[in-house]
Design a protein around this motif. Structure first.
Motif, PDB file in Angstrom:
ATOM      1  N   PHE A 136       0.708  -1.172  -0.023  1.00  0.00           N
ATOM      2  CA  PHE A 136       0.078  -0.011   0.057  1.00  0.00           C
ATOM      3  C   PHE A 136       0.840   1.132   0.255  1.00  0.00           C
ATOM      4  N   SER A 137       0.322   2.460  -0.327  1.00  0.00           N
ATOM      5  CA  SER A 137       0.885   3.746  -0.501  1.00  0.00           C
ATOM      6  C   SER A 137       0.263   4.450   0.639  1.00  0.00           C
ATOM      7  N   GLY A 138       1.043   5.465   1.225  1.00  0.00           N
ATOM      8  CA  GLY A 138       0.532   6.494   2.106  1.00  0.00           C
ATOM      9  C   GLY A 138       0.280   5.737   3.483  1.00  0.00           C
ATOM     10  N   GLY A 139      -0.423   6.390   4.523  1.00  0.00           N
ATOM     11  CA  GLY A 139      -0.668   5.931   5.758  1.00  0.00           C
ATOM     12  C   GLY A 139       0.084   6.154   6.986  1.00  0.00           C
ATOM     13  N   LEU A 161       9.384   1.741   2.131  1.00  0.00           N
ATOM     14  CA  LEU A 161      10.313   2.217   0.870  1.00  0.00           C
ATOM     15  C   LEU A 161      10.154   3.991   0.683  1.00  0.00           C
ATOM     16  N   GLU A 162      10.941   4.648   1.042  1.00  0.00           N
ATOM     17  CA  GLU A 162      10.585   6.195   1.049  1.00  0.00           C
ATOM     18  C   GLU A 162      11.136   6.468  -0.413  1.00  0.00           C
ATOM     19  N   MET A 163      10.087   7.466  -1.110  1.00  0.00           N
ATOM     20  CA  MET A 163      10.393   7.584  -2.608  1.00  0.00           C
ATOM     21  C   MET A 163      10.740   9.161  -2.661  1.00  0.00           C
ATOM     22  N   ASP A 164      11.316   9.633  -3.416  1.00  0.00           N
ATOM     23  CA  ASP A 164      11.731  10.995  -3.507  1.00  0.00           C
ATOM     24  C   ASP A 164      10.550  12.055  -4.132  1.00  0.00           C
ATOM     25  N   TYR A 165       9.781  11.319  -4.607  1.00  0.00           N
ATOM     26  CA  TYR A 165       8.726  12.244  -5.303  1.00  0.00           C
ATOM     27  C   TYR A 165       7.090  11.535  -4.775  1.00  0.00           C
ATOM     28  N   ALA A 166       6.116  12.235  -4.948  1.00  0.00           N
ATOM     29  CA  ALA A 166       4.824  11.552  -4.774  1.00  0.00           C
ATOM     30  C   ALA A 166       4.300  10.327  -5.436  1.00  0.00           C
ATOM     31  N   ILE A 167       3.622   9.502  -4.978  1.00  0.00           N
ATOM     32  CA  ILE A 167       3.475   8.283  -5.616  1.00  0.00           C
ATOM     33  C   ILE A 167       2.061   8.569  -6.356  1.00  0.00           C
ATOM     34  N   VAL A 168       1.920   8.554  -7.665  1.00  0.00           N
ATOM     35  CA  VAL A 168       0.682   8.847  -8.242  1.00  0.00           C
ATOM     36  C   VAL A 168       0.015   7.479  -8.211  1.00  0.00           C
ATOM     37  N   GLU A 169       0.750   6.286  -8.632  1.00  0.00           N
ATOM     38  CA  GLU A 169       0.165   5.157  -8.797  1.00  0.00           C
ATOM     39  C   GLU A 169       0.882   3.886  -8.588  1.00  0.00           C
ATOM     40  N   PHE A 170       0.691   2.763  -8.299  1.00  0.00           N
ATOM     41  CA  PHE A 170       1.373   1.738  -8.345  1.00  0.00           C
ATOM     42  C   PHE A 170       0.498   0.444  -8.644  1.00  0.00           C
ATOM     43  N   VAL A 191       6.484  -4.691  -8.463  1.00  0.00           N
ATOM     44  CA  VAL A 191       5.597  -3.568  -8.356  1.00  0.00           C
ATOM     45  C   VAL A 191       6.239  -2.250  -8.969  1.00  0.00           C
ATOM     46  N   VAL A 192       5.379  -1.938  -9.860  1.00  0.00           N
ATOM     47  CA  VAL A 192       5.593  -0.870 -10.566  1.00  0.00           C
ATOM     48  C   VAL A 192       5.009   0.271  -9.989  1.00  0.00           C
ATOM     49  N   VAL A 193       6.193   1.223  -9.726  1.00  0.00           N
ATOM     50  CA  VAL A 193       5.539   2.618  -8.947  1.00  0.00           C
ATOM     51  C   VAL A 193       5.761   3.704  -9.863  1.00  0.00           C
ATOM     52  N   LEU A 194       4.675   4.351 -10.021  1.00  0.00           N
ATOM     53  CA  LEU A 194       4.750   5.612 -10.632  1.00  0.00           C
ATOM     54  C   LEU A 194       4.741   6.630 -10.136  1.00  0.00           C
ATOM     55  N   ILE A 204       9.743   3.564 -11.234  1.00  0.00           N
ATOM     56  CA  ILE A 204      10.790   2.496 -10.571  1.00  0.00           C
ATOM     57  C   ILE A 204       9.809   1.195 -10.669  1.00  0.00           C
ATOM     58  N   VAL A 205      10.525   0.099 -10.516  1.00  0.00           N
ATOM     59  CA  VAL A 205      10.092  -1.008 -10.540  1.00  0.00           C
ATOM     60  C   VAL A 205      10.848  -1.989  -9.387  1.00  0.00           C
TER      61      VAL A 205
END
Length: 1288
Positions: free
Chosen positions: A319-322, A345-354, A372-375, A381-382
């Motif tokens: 899941f993303s967020g929370g 996993l911390e990302m550099d940018y906001a997660i649009v969709e995965f 997991v494809v993370v947009l 990133i995958v």
């Protein structure tokens, strides 16, 4: 093929810049000769290019999709689709398979749905329209569209192997669309029927739709308010309803269809069992903790959750967020829960969709996720889920937030080496190495360069050097998005794209065969010392981009590379395969305008006047950079001579690749920052480098590390000034208490007023007698030396300083901000000055050492430059665009007319004449005109009419449309070249055009392109070889090589913002002239090779792309391709050979185009195939017991329920069907390469006939074999007929 013969009889030669260029004959249409003196020579040029050789179209788009919004994946075809806010769709497969589609409406893409293994894609857009794209052709096209009129689309779901699409709306209704016909079914699930009658509130929009894995006849509908309904499609009623207090964001099924998981707005996950839907069987807050008062802390919403089962391990919950709200500034996270282990996993940018990639497309089988494809907002990133490592972040309830933060810090610290996200080697799950060029925007792009048909050895060399610095720690598995087919076409040649960035980095890209691959990265910032916040002027630049790249100049043959930075510096690089210890040589060039060029305010701000004169040098100066002792001068003078950046003054170790050899810097003078460098050229054969700005020209000998010429633009003319400007008075001291000149940021300067036509306005008589008194329109204005780029940035509010052109400029470049920019437009009223000229105005507008000279780098990627009316009143849009484009304060010859709000009829009569009135009032205005150097080019030419042999020359073009030829004398022997000085003669020819000069090009008398001479590359750091000493090997393309057939001389092509001219050298006769545009102006122009010939390619501000034949300047193509909506396109658009061009279509994407018919015909072969015939994997055998107890999921017939016979027709007013152009486009694509397609069809037909023949032969053999087998079987039966069982 058309043959042009030009007989130069009766042509009249005249003085440079005289009547020949300004005569009415020169203003005639293209292809019309001017008059010249009689001469027996003739030019015999065969022009082979015709209009049929040109066709403009887009080829491919590289980079990360700008502002992504949606994501989809086809698990069978293994292709990925990304939708964007501008209505674009990028479809990616294996490297080389990259397709861009654009919705004509430009509406944002809300959701994407693949028709799995069908070669089709459904897009739902923000304008409430569904589109069906055909992916079975190399260029996808829309087959059908369905426009909803009364309801807004919020969610779509397409079951696997189904032709019925479920569409949820904002009103809470669910509609069903037939994919084949794209017609709405009469079957509708109304929101008021889905909920209980006793419910008094609306459930909200539909946020989720999915069919039950256990029974396809059951549809799960999730509403935003927290209501979940399972709808029985056969019985047309609800099986159960769930009412939850928290809003729902997503739902995910367990593959058995007995449980599902929901994510909510309070950061919780709920697990529901179908046996008991009264309450969830489990409620978890993955990132929440219990506070001291016993309550759960508040958490951010979980936007999406995936619940995937694994055959050999526990289920994955992704899941993303929370995260909790207790700490601000937390980065976006993706959480992977595998059993009791939790990996954040911390990302550099906001997660649009995965999206979780699984082995099977069936939702009722064990999913076995493998990636997991993370947009992200600016990256893709995958994550590899199969290569789990030890050391994951494991937390078991009860959770301690301190430990969690410690674990997060450990994760962040250990994962800092991957730039795409803050996760890498220490994490449980590594990421795949992305094969696509998704990091073009790693730092904002500030400039581009495009080189086609490069030397074949340069790409492997750059790749081998760049591969040594490649990042490691990626997953060992292959990139999972591996669909489609791509082969290297026959129409390929080496191509390289160079991008300059705001952080000072340079990237070399292999662009061969319409692909893009990173070759080599160069960091220019390593040449300088790191700015320290505590040190003087460096403190002013600490938070900005002082290393931003403004322009590049590259010679692929000699591998000499030059970089121009925004801090008014130039770095010269040489390429070497060996590392070396070197000390970088630094030169300072004092190329600063004289104080006579500005108007210093007097003590009375309301009555400004010129400052008093004093003795001093008139021309700019240059000197070497040496350490200055404190006793060598006053602290103020030392500060003023300091450059913006400090070059490393020690011996440094440089790795193989491009190694800095020389740095040229323009220092601050009198508290004023140096003007931006507007032009640059380098020639390896001559060993010279020339650059210029709005103050003058400098020529540097980079072999001897000396400055050969440093001169103001006016001094270059000598006595040949076409404007006959008066000699300036000596340099004068300024009277200022602070030692610095107070300058306003108001861009409506006196220079604009003085650049008006001398006959357009009459000033008072007193102005004639006293040049220090300003005319009335200028009385309230003061000059500014700050670059207009930074002026605009200084006046833009907000952290991003994001700028874009005004709305009116997007459709009409002639009228902007109340100023008239088109020669044919009516006068417009002038605006008000921006800076208030009260007592505090000048003080606040002051620019000096205490104020940073350079603001945020003017990134071409972020240059959606909006010039608000309140900020730009005071200068015309065309000037604003040119200032943005070149980064300097420039004045073009056109603005002697267009900046004047007076009657246009006067200008029309003077358009073809460049004579100047010599009244004293005009003298006082014209003498202050700053003339920028806009283009430079070295080459073998004739500097004077009397020359009989070509010599090294420097062609100089200015913003007033003047061309100056500077002849040079360069020693030819290698030893003499390193010891003897290069001499630069006095000014040679002076020619003129309308508008600022943009480009030079040279042809011989047969029409062949003459390239600049160059030095063959040699590695200066290679070990010495006594048998093969390293000597300079020069390659010259002399115009005298064709003297026997066409006589002496060559043709010079000059293109400006308004017109193009062809001159015959050395006679300097104008052979052809073509007025390119009257209502707009040219932004980019270049002499390029197309179809074994040459032409002049131009890109105008009104979006037109044009090509002109050479030398006759006959129009060949004029296409209204791309309206100039922002300066990013203007600064990055560039042409190259082979009929190709590129520009930055968005801050993160490069768009390549072609204007060659030949490449257009071969484009289909070069593009990749998105769809490849693949067998759909068979569903697993459920077994007898599972089939018996698992329900009748396979007996569901959607056609029987949703078809017109059972459900009827939907209301026509609800949605409108729009037929697409997919079939027609497919026919066009097929017709574009008709000959090749027919040939391939003929070959395929022959192969088919051959296969049919072989099949017939095999059939006959099988029949013969069957008859033989039958015969032998019958004989065996007869033989064994009467035998007993014990006889066998």
């Amino acid at each position: 093929m058309k043959k042009f013969r030009k007989v130069l009889d009766g042509l009249t030669t005249s003085s440079p810049g005289g009547g020949t260029i300004g005569s009415p004959s020169c203003g005639s249409a293209a292809g019309t000769p001017t008059a010249a003196a009689p001469t027996p020579k003739e030019i015999d040029v065969q022009e082979t290019l015709v209009s049929e050789n040109f066709q403009l179209c887009k080829t491919v788009r590289h980079g990360f999709p700008y502002q992504p919004t949606a994501l989809a994946f086809d698990p069978v075809q293994k292709i990925l689709a990304i939708g964007s806010r501008s209505g674009g769709v990028r479809i990616l497969g294996r490297p080389g398979v990259d397709c861009f589609c654009q919705h004509e409406s430009g509406a944002a893409v809300l959701q994407l749905q693949f028709l799995i293994n069908e070669g089709a894609l459904v897009t739902a857009c923000a304008d409430d329209t569904l589109h069906l794209w055909n992916l079975r052709q190399r260029r996808p096209a829309i087959l059908h569209s369905l426009k909803f009129n009364r309801e807004r689309i919020t969610f779509c779901h397409l079951p696997f192997q189904s032709k019925w699409l479920y569409v949820g709306t904002e009103r809470g209704n669910t509609h069903i669309v037939n994919i084949e016909s794209f017609i709405l079914s009469g079957y509708v699930i109304m929101w008021n029927k889905a909920i209980e009658l006793s419910t008094k509130t609306h459930p909200g929009p539909v946020v989720h739709l999915s069919d039950s894995p256990k029974d396809e006849g059951k549809l799960l509908v999730g509403f935003e308010s927290g209501t979940i309904v399972q709808w029985d499609l056969r019985a047309k009623k609800a099986d159960f309803r769930i009412y939850y207090d928290e809003a729902i964001h997503s739902v995910s099924w367990h593959h058995e269809g007995k449980q599902f998981m929901c994510s909510h707005s309070d950061g919780s996950l709920t697990l529901w069992n179908l046996r008991n839907t009264s309450k969830p069987i489990q409620v978890t807050f993955p990132h929440g903790k219990i506070q001291k008062d016993g309550r759960k802390e508040s958490c951010k919403p979980i936007l999406k959750v995936d619940y995937k089962t694994s055959r050999n391990s526990e289920p994955f919950i992704i899941f993303s967020g929370g995260l909790s709200y207790d700490k601000a500034g937390r980065r976006p996270t993706l959480t992977i829960m595998h059993g009791k282990a939790i990996t954040v996993l911390e990302m550099d940018y906001a997660i649009v969709e995965f999206m979780t990639l699984c082995e099977t497309p069936y939702n009722n089988e064990v999913q076995d996720p493998y990636a997991v494809v993370v947009l992200l907002e600016k990256d893709l990133i995958v994550v590899d889920l199969t290569q789990s490592k030890s050391g994951e972040i494991t937390r078991n309830p009860p959770r301690d937030e301190t430990n969690y933060e410690r674990n997060k810090d450990r994760t962040k610290e250990a994962h800092s080496d991957i730039h795409v996200c803050s996760v890498c080697d220490f994490r449980s799950f590594p990421v795949f190495e992305n094969p696509y060029p998704m990091d073009i925007h790693e730092s904002p792009v500030t400039c581009t360069a495009y080189f086609a048909d490069c030397p074949p050895d340069i790409i492997p060399v750059l790749y081998s050097i760049g591969a040594k610095h490649k990042k490691t720690g990626f997953s060992q598995k292959e990139w999972p998005v591996s669909g489609g087919m791509w082969t290297l076409g026959s129409h390929t040649y080496p191509e390289i794209i160079i991008t300059g960035h705001a952080d000072g980095s340079i990237k070399f890209w292999d662009a061969s065969a319409i692909t893009l691959q990173m070759l080599y990265k160069l960091k220019t910032s390593k040449v300088f010392e790191k700015p320290k916040p505590s040190e003087g002027r460096a403190a002013e630049l600490a938070d900005d981009d002082p290393f931003a790249v403004q322009m590049v100049n590259w010679c692929p043959q000699s591998r000499i590379f030059c970089v121009v930075g925004i801090s008014a510096h130039i770095i010269l690089y040489r390429f070497s395969k060996y590392d070396a210890n070197t000390q970088i040589v630094s030169l300072e060039v004092r190329l600063q305008c004289d104080p006579e060029d500005v108007i210093s305010p007097s003590e009375n701000e309301n009555n400004p006047c010129f400052s008093e004169p004093h003795s001093g040098s008139h021309s700019p100066q240059a000197h070497h950079q040496h350490p200055v002792s404190p006793a060598g001068g006053t602290p103020e003078s030392f500060k003023d001579s300091t450059p913006c950046l400090k070059v490393k003054d020690r011996v440094v170790r440089v790795p193989p690749g491009y190694q800095a050899e020389l740095v040229i810097q323009l220092p601050w003078i009198d508290g004023e920052p140096p003007q931006q460098i507007s032009s640059l050229d380098i020639n390896s054969a001559y060993g010279l480098l020339a650059f210029g700005n709005c103050n003058g020209l400098a020529v540097v000998d980079y072999l001897q590390k000396t400055v050969l010429l440093c001169m103001s633009t006016l001094d270059l003319y000598g006595a040949a000034d076409p404007y006959q400007r008066l000699t300036r008075s000596p340099r004068r001291n300024r009277q200022s208490t602070s030692g610095l000149t107070e300058l306003s940021d108001n861009q409506q300067s006196v220079d604009m007023e003085r650049s008006k036509s001398p006959t357009s306005v009459h000033y008072p008589t007193s102005l004639h007698n006293d040049p220090r008194v300003l005319p009335e329109p200028v009385a309230s204005l003061r000059a500014s030396h700050c670059s207009p780029v930074f002026y605009l940035l200084d006046n833009v509010k907000g952290p991003g300083r994001k700028l874009s052109l005004p709305t009116d400029l997007k459709t009409n470049l002639d009228h902007v901000n109340g100023h008239c920019t088109s020669p044919t437009s009516q006068p417009c009223s002038a605006g008000k000055p921006r800076v208030p000229m009260g007592p505090e105005g000048p003080r606040l507008a002051r620019r000096g050492p205490g104020r940073p000279p350079f603001r945020k780098a003017q990134s071409a990627a972020c240059m959606e430059i909006s010039l608000p009316v309140s900020h730009t009143e005071g200068y015309a849009s065309r000037r604003a665009m040119l200032q943005q484009l070149h980064g300097v304060t420039m004045y073009s010859h056109d603005e002697h007319h267009t900046a004047t709000p007076y009657c246009w009829s006067d200008r029309e009569s003077r358009e073809n004449s460049f004579s100047r009135s010599r009244s004293s009032s005009v003298s006082s205005i014209d003498r202050e005109t700053k003339e920028a150097i806009t283009v430079l080019q070295f080459g073998e030419s004739f500097g004077r009419k009397s020359d009989t042999l070509p010599t090294p020359c420097l062609w100089v073009g200015t913003s007033l449309g003047v061309i100056i030829l500077i002849p040079m004398s360069i020693p030819t022997d290698q030893e003499e070249r390193m010891e003897e000085p290069v001499t630069i003669g006095p000014c040679g020819a002076v020619l003129m055009l309308k508008g600022s000069v943009l480009r030079f090009g040279f042809l011989d008398c047969t029409g062949a392109h003459i390239q600049s001479p160059y030095e063959v590359w040699r590695d200066l750091n290679a070990p010495e070889d006594p048998d093969r000493p390293r000597k300079r090997k020069l390659v010259h393309y002399s115009p005298s090589s064709s003297q026997d057939t066409c006589g002496e001389g060559h043709l010079a092509i000059v293109c400006s913002e308004r017109q193009a001219k062809v001159f015959l050298m050395p006679s300097q006769s104008c052979l052809f002239v073509h007025n390119i545009t009257e209502s707009s102006f040219v932004l980019r122009a270049d002499v390029v090779s197309v179809c074994n010939s040459v032409c002049l390619a131009c890109f105008c501000a009104n979006g037109h792309v044009m090509t002109l034949s050479l030398p006759s300047l006959r129009p060949l193509m004029d296409v209204n391709y791309l309206p100039l909506t922002d300066m990013r396109i203007a600064r990055t658009f560039c042409f190259t050979n082979g009929g190709q061009a590129l520009y930055l279509s968005s801050p993160t994407e490069i768009q390549r185009i072609t204007y060659s018919q030949e490449m257009y015909d071969n484009l289909q072969e070069m593009l990749g195939e998105l769809f490849t015939p693949t067998e759909t994997p068979e569903a697993q055998n459920r077994g007898f017991l599972k089939g018996f107890f698992g329900g009748n999921a396979h007996t569901f017939d959607r056609e029987e329920l949703f078809g017109e016979a059972a459900a009827g027709k939907a209301s026509r007013s609800l949605a409108q069907h729009i037929p697409g152009q997919g079939g027609v486009e497919g026919m066009k694509v097929a017709a574009s390469g008709a000959v090749g397609e027919l040939a391939r069809a003929r070959i395929a037909l022959d192969e088919r006939g051959q296969r049919l023949g072989e099949l017939e032969e095999r059939t006959a053999l099988m029949m013969t074999s069957a008859e033989s087998f039958s015969k032998h079987a019958h004989e065996l039966m007869l033989k064994c007929k009467d035998k007993k069982w014990y006889q066998f």
